[in-house]
Design a protein around this motif. Structure first.
Motif, PDB file in Angstrom:
ATOM      1  N   MET B   1       0.822  -1.209   0.000  1.00 55.26           N
ATOM      2  CA  MET B   1       0.000   0.000   0.000  1.00 55.26           C
ATOM      3  C   MET B   1       0.858   1.263   0.000  1.00 55.26           C
ATOM      4  SD  MET B   1      -3.099  -0.723  -0.314  1.00 55.26           S
ATOM      5  CE  MET B   1      -3.962   0.770   0.140  1.00 55.26           C
ATOM      6  N   LYS B   2       2.078   1.139   0.586  1.00 53.30           N
ATOM      7  CA  LYS B   2       2.913   2.338   0.693  1.00 53.30           C
ATOM      8  C   LYS B   2       3.424   2.811  -0.664  1.00 53.30           C
ATOM      9  CE  LYS B   2       4.334   1.480   5.436  1.00 53.30           C
ATOM     10  NZ  LYS B   2       5.367   0.902   6.305  1.00 53.30           N
ATOM     11  N   ILE B   3       3.479   1.892  -1.637  1.00 52.98           N
ATOM     12  CA  ILE B   3       3.964   2.309  -2.958  1.00 52.98           C
ATOM     13  C   ILE B   3       2.812   2.721  -3.877  1.00 52.98           C
ATOM     14  CG2 ILE B   3       6.082   0.947  -2.847  1.00 52.98           C
ATOM     15  CD1 ILE B   3       4.753  -1.058  -4.781  1.00 52.98           C
ATOM     16  N   LEU B   4       1.594   2.720  -3.334  1.00 56.40           N
ATOM     17  CA  LEU B   4       0.425   3.084  -4.135  1.00 56.40           C
ATOM     18  C   LEU B   4       0.550   4.509  -4.688  1.00 56.40           C
ATOM     19  CD1 LEU B   4      -2.278   1.883  -5.033  1.00 56.40           C
ATOM     20  CD2 LEU B   4      -3.331   2.958  -3.049  1.00 56.40           C
ATOM     21  N   LYS B   5       1.023   5.409  -3.821  1.00 59.60           N
ATOM     22  CA  LYS B   5       1.181   6.795  -4.246  1.00 59.60           C
ATOM     23  C   LYS B   5       2.144   6.898  -5.425  1.00 59.60           C
ATOM     24  CE  LYS B   5       1.678  10.487  -1.292  1.00 59.60           C
ATOM     25  NZ  LYS B   5       2.444  11.279  -0.301  1.00 59.60           N
ATOM     26  N   LEU B   6       3.232   6.119  -5.347  1.00 61.54           N
ATOM     27  CA  LEU B   6       4.216   6.144  -6.435  1.00 61.54           C
ATOM     28  C   LEU B   6       3.614   5.557  -7.714  1.00 61.54           C
ATOM     29  CD1 LEU B   6       7.057   6.928  -7.212  1.00 61.54           C
ATOM     30  CD2 LEU B   6       7.875   4.748  -6.323  1.00 61.54           C
ATOM     31  N   ILE B   7       2.780   4.523  -7.567  1.00 67.46           N
ATOM     32  CA  ILE B   7       2.118   3.940  -8.740  1.00 67.46           C
ATOM     33  C   ILE B   7       1.228   4.990  -9.405  1.00 67.46           C
ATOM     34  CG2 ILE B   7       0.357   2.268  -9.487  1.00 67.46           C
ATOM     35  CD1 ILE B   7       1.435   0.347  -7.333  1.00 67.46           C
ATOM     36  N   ILE B   8       0.438   5.682  -8.587  1.00 70.45           N
ATOM     37  CA  ILE B   8      -0.492   6.686  -9.131  1.00 70.45           C
ATOM     38  C   ILE B   8       0.288   7.812  -9.816  1.00 70.45           C
ATOM     39  CG2 ILE B   8      -2.231   8.417  -8.508  1.00 70.45           C
ATOM     40  CD1 ILE B   8      -3.049   6.416  -6.224  1.00 70.45           C
ATOM     41  N   LYS B   9       1.379   8.257  -9.151  1.00 66.71           N
ATOM     42  CA  LYS B   9       2.168   9.344  -9.753  1.00 66.71           C
ATOM     43  C   LYS B   9       2.831   8.887 -11.043  1.00 66.71           C
ATOM     44  CE  LYS B   9       2.751  12.448  -5.976  1.00 66.71           C
ATOM     45  NZ  LYS B   9       3.536  13.607  -5.557  1.00 66.71           N
TER      46      LYS B   9
END
Lengths: 226, 385
Positions: B1-9
């Protein structure tokens, strides 16, 4: 006398390019005591970056052992080595290597995502690291909104945010103008003297090497005492 | 879940490229949805057939008629509840491009046997009363702006001559899947004209529709009817309404197979579009993946980033594609209602399109993920981004 924090013993590194074996390091041994600021110098192709990569655990030797803070990292598997790097190494690259879609804050926070720290704790650590490098007021800026010197300081904040055992820096001033390079070197000196960080730095620049306690020269894969 | 932001960006890093890829996936999903809807619509008539209705036709072919005298004999077969008869009329309204089905029928028995056609009693009475009266479906009325009292001129082809029919009723389907695009007129009107112009063709019907008391008894009744006319000059073939409809569909099986193949080719195109984007993306980010690995991120994290990005694009494209399928299907339904009376997007079609979009998202990520997995950090760091 205390054990050196970095112990490189009889390390050989050979790269394979197609069918050719290219020996880069030959039977290298090196000790770095805790709290040392060591500069590795040498001409291009001498193997200094390779030695730094081995110490940082991002490459493996063909022979020999590398022990950092009591752990023989040459025996760790990929997964354990990744965990070990996250915990023990702060890496500063020549070209900063910040993630362009993340802000300064988010870039510095990246290594902390691998820890069990809460969001509030991560915030505390990131703000402290950015304060140390003097960029607390730029945390919402993206890399493209920062100068080269500022980007490198963000990269240093990323390297120190987990409070690593050693900081390894590969030509940290190689892409900077003189003023920015001096700022970065002053910062590294501060990390070493004020925060007692062990630093191993590869550099071409004699002025950068002057900031180190000790300089070792590599030439044709062999290490000589300064 | 912590890399979700990086995926979205990462998904929105190259906005134009991502937008075009999502649009490509969406258009492909929509095209797939429309083709599958076309295929399911083709089968809709057969699927909507009543189980208690049989169709008796000439055993040689549907185009050969049967004598009207068969009606009473069929009606006497045990298990038969009622019988009606119809004739395919053909003909041309305006020109060949204005196609809709025109069928001669017996008003009294036909509407009783097909309760799915709902006609107000006064309109039914008018239809039964006037020889040249006809009733039309609501969709047909809407398409040609026909209203009660209008005259529909038809140029006969199977039954030559200039024919005129007066609209005396507009029927509605009982359910959304009931077709509303046919014109029914009195078989007696056709027969009277044939008696004058072509007496040898008079007193013949195209097929009989037979309602049985019990649908479980359909096979026995079918056999009994066909046995009645065995060795006659016009032997019969009786089958369920569903089998009769399926026989029509089988005549266009080559087209349906082609549509099915094309629909899967479209899935292949989605895959190529997304795979190309993901390969370009991963190649550009090799250095970043190396940096992340240096920071302690594992291969699992990097693979998660790649799969996450690929799946995000595929899902966004899939959702957009499904959303635009509905207005496009409505548009097609209006344009093709004469040929395909029921053009309804089935939930199974949407599920299939969505599943394929997700599968394509996963498969597209395999090659770049494999490349990132095998990448050595030092090689990745040397890569010029």
């Amino acid at each position: 006398m205390a054990e050196p924090i970095v112990q490189v013993r009889n390390v050989t590194k050979i790269y394979k390019r197609d069918t050719m074996d290219i020996p880069v390091l030959q039977n290298i041994s090196l000790d770095v005591p805790e709290g040392e600021f060591l500069a590795l110098m040498g001409p291009s192709g001498s193997g200094k970056t390779t030695l730094l990569n081995l110490v940082a655990g991002i490459d493996r030797p063909n022979n020999g052992s590398i022990t950092i803070a009591g752990s023989d990292i040459s025996k760790l598997n990929e997964s354990d080595l990744a965990k070990w790097r996250a915990r023990h190494v702060g890496f500063v690259f020549q070209f900063y290597n910040l993630i362009p879609v993340l802000t300064a804050y988010e870039n510095v926070e990246l290594p902390l995502l691998l820890t069990h720290l809460s969001k509030a704790e991560r915030k505390q650590h990131v703000e402290a690291a950015l304060s140390v490098v003097g960029l607390a007021d730029r945390m919402k800026h993206y890399p493209k909104q920062l100068s080269g010197g500022q980007e490198q300081r963000v990269a240093i904040a990323r390297a120190i945010v987990t409070d690593p055992t050693i900081i390894v820096a590969d030509e940290p001033t190689g892409d900077l103008d003189r003023k920015s390079a001096e700022d970065v070197l002053a910062l590294m000196e501060q990390l070493n003297q004020e925060f007692k960080k062990t630093i191993v730095m590869v550099t071409h620049d004699p002025q950068a090497a002057e900031k180190a306690h000790k300089t070792r020269h590599l030439d044709k894969g062999e290490l000589s005492q300064n | 879940m912590k890399i979700l932001k990086l995926i979205i960006k990462n998904v929105f890093r190259h906005k134009l490229r991502t937008f075009l890829t999502i649009l490509g996936v969406a258009i492909a999903v929509m095209a797939f949805g429309l083709l599958r809807t076309l295929i399911t619509s083709w089968y809709a008539g057969a699927n909507a057939a009543a189980p208690d209705r049989l169709v008796t036709r000439n055993s040689v072919s549907f185009i050969f008629p049967l004598p009207l005298s068969y009606r009473d004999q069929i009606a006497r077969v045990p298990g038969v509840k009622s019988v009606t008869y119809e004739n395919w009329f053909g003909g041309v309204y305006i020109d060949q491009n204005h196609f809709f089905a025109r069928i001669a029928c017996d008003p009294k028995t036909m509407l009783a046997m097909y309760p799915e056609y709902v006609l107000p009693p006064d309109q039914l009475a008018a239809f039964e009363k006037e020889r040249d009266a006809c009733i039309i479906g609501q969709k047909l009325a809407d398409e040609y702006h026909f209203k009660i009292g209008d005259i529909i001129p038809i140029t006969g082809d199977i039954f030559p001559g200039q024919w005129q029919f007066v609209v005396r009723g507009i029927y509605h389907g009982k359910t959304p899947s009931t077709e509303e695009t046919t014109m029914f007129f009195q078989w007696d009107y056709l027969n009277e004209q044939l008696l004058k112009t072509s007496p040898t063709r008079a007193n013949q019907v195209g097929w009989y529709a037979v309602q049985v008391n019990d649908s479980k008894d359909a096979a026995r009744v079918s056999d009994a009817i066909d046995a009645l006319f065995a060795n006659s000059s016009a032997e019969t073939k009786t089958e369920t309404e569903k089998a009769f409809q399926a026989g029509f569909i089988s005549m266009s099986s080559a087209i349906i197979t082609s549509l099915q193949v094309i629909s899967y080719v479209i899935i292949g195109i989605i895959f190529l579009v997304l795979a190309n984007t993901m390969i370009m993306t991963a190649r550009e980010r090799i250095r970043e993946y190396a940096v992340l690995k240096t920071l302690g991120f594992t291969t699992k994290h990097i693979v998660g980033l790649i799969f996450g990005e690929s799946l995000s694009i595929a899902i966004l494209g899939g959702i957009l594609g499904i959303l635009i399928t509905f207005p496009m299907a409505a548009f097609f339904a209006i344009g093709m209602q004469s040929f395909i009376p029921m053009f309804i997007v089935e939930p199974e079609t949407l599920l299939l399109a969505g599943t394929f979009a997700i599968a394509v998202g996963i498969i597209s990520a395999i090659f770049p993920a494999n490349r990132a997995m095998s990448m050595q950090i030092v090689d990745g760091l040397r890569q010029v981004g």
